[in-house]
Design a protein around this motif. Structure first.
Motif, mmCIF file in Angstrom:
data_model
loop_
_atom_site.group_PDB
_atom_site.id
_atom_site.type_symbol
_atom_site.label_atom_id
_atom_site.label_comp_id
_atom_site.label_asym_id
_atom_site.label_seq_id
_atom_site.Cartn_x
_atom_site.Cartn_y
_atom_site.Cartn_z
ATOM 1 N N TYR A 98 0.830 -1.217 0.000
ATOM 2 C CA TYR A 98 0.000 0.000 0.000
ATOM 3 C C TYR A 98 0.864 1.267 0.000
ATOM 4 O O TYR A 98 0.368 2.348 -0.229
ATOM 5 N N TYR A 141 -6.006 -1.043 7.896
ATOM 6 C CA TYR A 141 -5.644 -2.112 6.968
ATOM 7 C C TYR A 141 -5.563 -3.484 7.605
ATOM 8 O O TYR A 141 -5.597 -4.494 6.905
ATOM 9 N N GLN A 144 -9.366 -5.427 7.062
ATOM 10 C CA GLN A 144 -10.117 -5.191 5.825
ATOM 11 C C GLN A 144 -11.136 -6.279 5.502
ATOM 12 O O GLN A 144 -12.031 -6.068 4.690
ATOM 13 N N LEU A 163 -9.621 3.683 6.140
ATOM 14 C CA LEU A 163 -8.247 3.239 5.906
ATOM 15 C C LEU A 163 -7.286 4.387 6.239
ATOM 16 O O LEU A 163 -7.370 5.460 5.645
ATOM 17 N N PHE A 167 -4.404 4.170 -0.292
ATOM 18 C CA PHE A 167 -4.894 3.042 -1.094
ATOM 19 C C PHE A 167 -4.129 3.103 -2.414
ATOM 20 O O PHE A 167 -4.157 4.110 -3.115
ATOM 21 N N PHE A 173 -2.077 -2.899 -6.512
ATOM 22 C CA PHE A 173 -2.958 -3.732 -5.684
ATOM 23 C C PHE A 173 -3.187 -5.101 -6.330
ATOM 24 O O PHE A 173 -3.294 -6.126 -5.646
ATOM 25 N N LEU A 186 -13.923 -5.403 2.086
ATOM 26 C CA LEU A 186 -14.165 -3.963 2.212
ATOM 27 C C LEU A 186 -15.588 -3.604 1.805
ATOM 28 O O LEU A 186 -16.247 -2.776 2.441
ATOM 29 N N LEU A 194 -11.440 7.083 2.899
ATOM 30 C CA LEU A 194 -10.001 7.127 2.622
ATOM 31 C C LEU A 194 -9.566 8.573 2.859
ATOM 32 O O LEU A 194 -10.404 9.466 2.925
ATOM 33 N N TYR A 199 -6.875 8.480 -3.469
ATOM 34 C CA TYR A 199 -7.030 7.104 -2.974
ATOM 35 C C TYR A 199 -8.426 6.585 -3.314
ATOM 36 O O TYR A 199 -8.612 5.399 -3.610
ATOM 37 N N ASN A 202 -8.319 5.558 -6.849
ATOM 38 C CA ASN A 202 -7.641 4.256 -6.970
ATOM 39 C C ASN A 202 -8.597 3.129 -6.636
ATOM 40 O O ASN A 202 -8.652 2.111 -7.334
ATOM 41 N N PHE A 203 -9.356 3.299 -5.564
ATOM 42 C CA PHE A 203 -10.269 2.227 -5.150
ATOM 43 C C PHE A 203 -11.378 2.032 -6.185
ATOM 44 O O PHE A 203 -11.707 0.900 -6.550
#
Ligand code: ADQ
Length: 508
Positions: A98, A141, A144, A163, A167, A173, A186, A194, A199, A202-203
């Motif tokens: 991460y 983290y 999760q 988090l 992320f 990932f 999650l 986040l 982030y 990203n998720f």
């Protein structure tokens, strides 16, 4: 199975310490911290409970109430749990992954099994203490999988997840052999928080990539109502899990509890300056001793500035306070020995008898002492290679409301998104680091008004965006969240039929 707590915080660590008295007597004592301060009001209001590991293997106090009436409910972990779940999967697999592979993550099946087992243990404890329909807020983290497991065990619960670390980008990932299980875990939550919009992006991008289509974005970025952040753009989106629930994903930049920041007396600052040889410029680093924090790079930049004559060893002192951290993990031992070797070398080259240029403490210090260091420092060095937020930067700024001091801040620390009036640097580039330090020193000497304006602006940002705002924004967002199923015009739940992400986490 249900208890009578309508608000439950779950974190790897219970806010307690095992204290050994001089006579050998042991006692569990509540330990304060930023997260505890942030969550205390809501925990107190709702007859809350905090579930976590008490920090010692194979030992746990009976559940007890702290002074504020919050029930502290321990999860007992064995030494093997600690090694596989905490040192192994959490800190030698997830942590480096991460943090953008600053060191190489280790992928180990036994650690994964331990991680899953411990998340199941936490789930059993939460299921026991949470009242029917309670709100459960899971932190970080290490846990999760917990939202997904709880969703199965206790579908009545409203579940939030936050988090505290970055992320990573989907490309990183996706290295994780257990990526689908983690995402499933999650997405058991109603709301995933986040620190930063990047982030969140990203998720969201990841959930589009892993498992084919994992849920539709109903999301315009501003669809989810998150309280206004002038620096960090509002972002929130909904994705739809395979069971049809809407899951909110949004940015909530964490901050500090300003009311707990103590402004030291002038004499304390004077005394410290005298103790370290009354230098013209005091520089400061305060970090857990972690390879993500860029302590070695900072020392190398300092050394080169001394070498080139840009800094005069007779006029400058660097204080480096490093809290021992995760010391049984190889990469942490390496980081420590590199830092200590550099401290020794720099002092060997530039110190004089009775006058080190680097003062190095490898220990945790009380907050009141830390405040004296912050208040004394002319230049604060926060040079992390990657950091979810970085509270040290905000703590320093909190103590400089008068406009004094200068903050050198890595652009890879989440805090740089809000604290963009700091002297930003790229810690991977030693020249950039040196330039930022030099600019900060020059500004203090030659352009103090501009330096003061910058610091005042930073202070205003931290003052108006404290940890209570962070906690209340998350709670408000949770409260407004129904988690209801979303139905498409065809009557199907979005998310597709294959590769769904809200499947089962089995116990075996
Ligand atoms: P950390 O990686 O621990 O936190 P940080 O945010 O800087 O990093 O918080 C460290 C805390 O420890 C600060 O409150 C600081 O005062 C304290 N501390 C550091 N050194 C100390 C010392 N020697 N003695 C006493 N106290 C010391 C993780 C993430 C961060 C994120 C936070 C909160 O890695 O990115 O900002 O969680 O979400």
């Amino acid at each position: 199975m249900s208890g009578d707590n309508s608000f439950v915080v779950v974190a790897n660590r219970l806010p307690v310490d095992l204290v050994t008295h001089p006579d050998g007597r042991e006692e569990w004592s509540p330990s304060p911290g930023g997260l505890v301060a942030a969550l205390s009001p809501v925990l107190e209001e709702h007859q809350g409970c905090w579930v976590g590991w008490p920090g010692v293997s194979d030992a746990a106090p009976e559940p007890f109430r702290n002074e504020a009436g919050v029930l502290l409910h321990p999860v007992k972990l064995t030494e093997a749990d600690f090694e596989g779940f905490y040192e192994g999967f959490s800190n030698a697999t997830l942590w480096p992954l991460y943090h953008d592979l600053i060191v190489e993550p280790v992928y180990n099946n036994d650690w994964w099994d331990a991680y899953r087992e411990v998340n199941l243990k936490f789930a059993d404890e939460v299921a026991e203490v949470a009242a029917e329909g309670a709100t459960v807020w899971v932190q970080d983290y290490q846990l999760q999988l917990l939202p997904g497991i709880l969703r199965q065990l206790r579908p009545d619960l409203k579940i939030g997840f936050f988090l505290h670390i970055p992320f990573p980008s989907p490309d990183l990932f996706r290295q994780l052999p257990w990526r689908e299980e983690i995402i499933r875990g999650l997405l058991g939550a109603d709301l995933i928080g986040l620190h930063l919009p990047s982030y969140v992006e990203n998720f969201l991008n990841l959930t589009r990539q892993v498992s084919g289509h994992t849920g539709s974005h109903t999301g315009q970025p501003d669809e989810l109502q998150v309280s206004g952040e002038p620096k960090v753009r509002e972002i929130g989106a909904h994705i739809t899990a395979a069971d049809g629930r809407r899951v909110g994903v949004a940015a909530f930049p964490i901050s500090i509890d300003l009311s707990s920041v103590r402004q030291p007396a002038v004499e304390e600052i004077t005394q410290l300056r005298e103790k370290i040889g009354s230098p013209h410029t005091v520089m400061l680093g305060v970090d857990r001793l972690d390879y993500t924090k860029g302590i070695l790079q900072r020392l190398l930049a300092f050394e080169e500035l001394l070498e080139s004559g840009a800094l005069d060893p007779a006029e400058v002192v660097l204080l480096q306070i490093a809290t021992p951290s995760r010391e049984r993990i190889e990469q942490y031992r390496v980081a420590r020995s590199q830092v200590e070797e550099a401290v020794g070398r720099i002092n060997g080259r530039f110190a004089t008898i009775g006058r080190p240029v680097v003062h190095y403490l490898h220990k945790s210090v009380p907050k009141s002492e830390l405040s004296v260091y912050y208040a004394t420092a002319d230049v604060m060095l926060v040079t992390a290679f990657k950091d979810g937020m970085n509270l040290v930067a905000k703590e320093y700024v909190a103590l400089h409301g008068d406009g004094s001091g200068a903050l050198v801040l890595s652009e890879f620390a989440g805090a740089s998104q809000e604290l963009d009036e700091a002297y930003l640097c790229n810690p991977f580039d030693l020249e950039s680091l040196k330039r930022a330090i030099n600019t900060a020193v020059q500004a203090l000497a030659q352009n103090p008004e501009s330096a003061q304006d910058r610091m005042r602006e930073l202070h205003e940002q931290v003052r108006t965006h404290d940890v209570h705002l962070w906690a209340s924004s998350f709670e408000d967002c949770m409260a407004g969240f129904s988690g209801e199923a979303v139905h498409t015009p065809s009557g199907d739940t979005p998310g597709g039929s294959s590769g769904r992400v809200a499947g089962k986490v089995s116990r075996d």
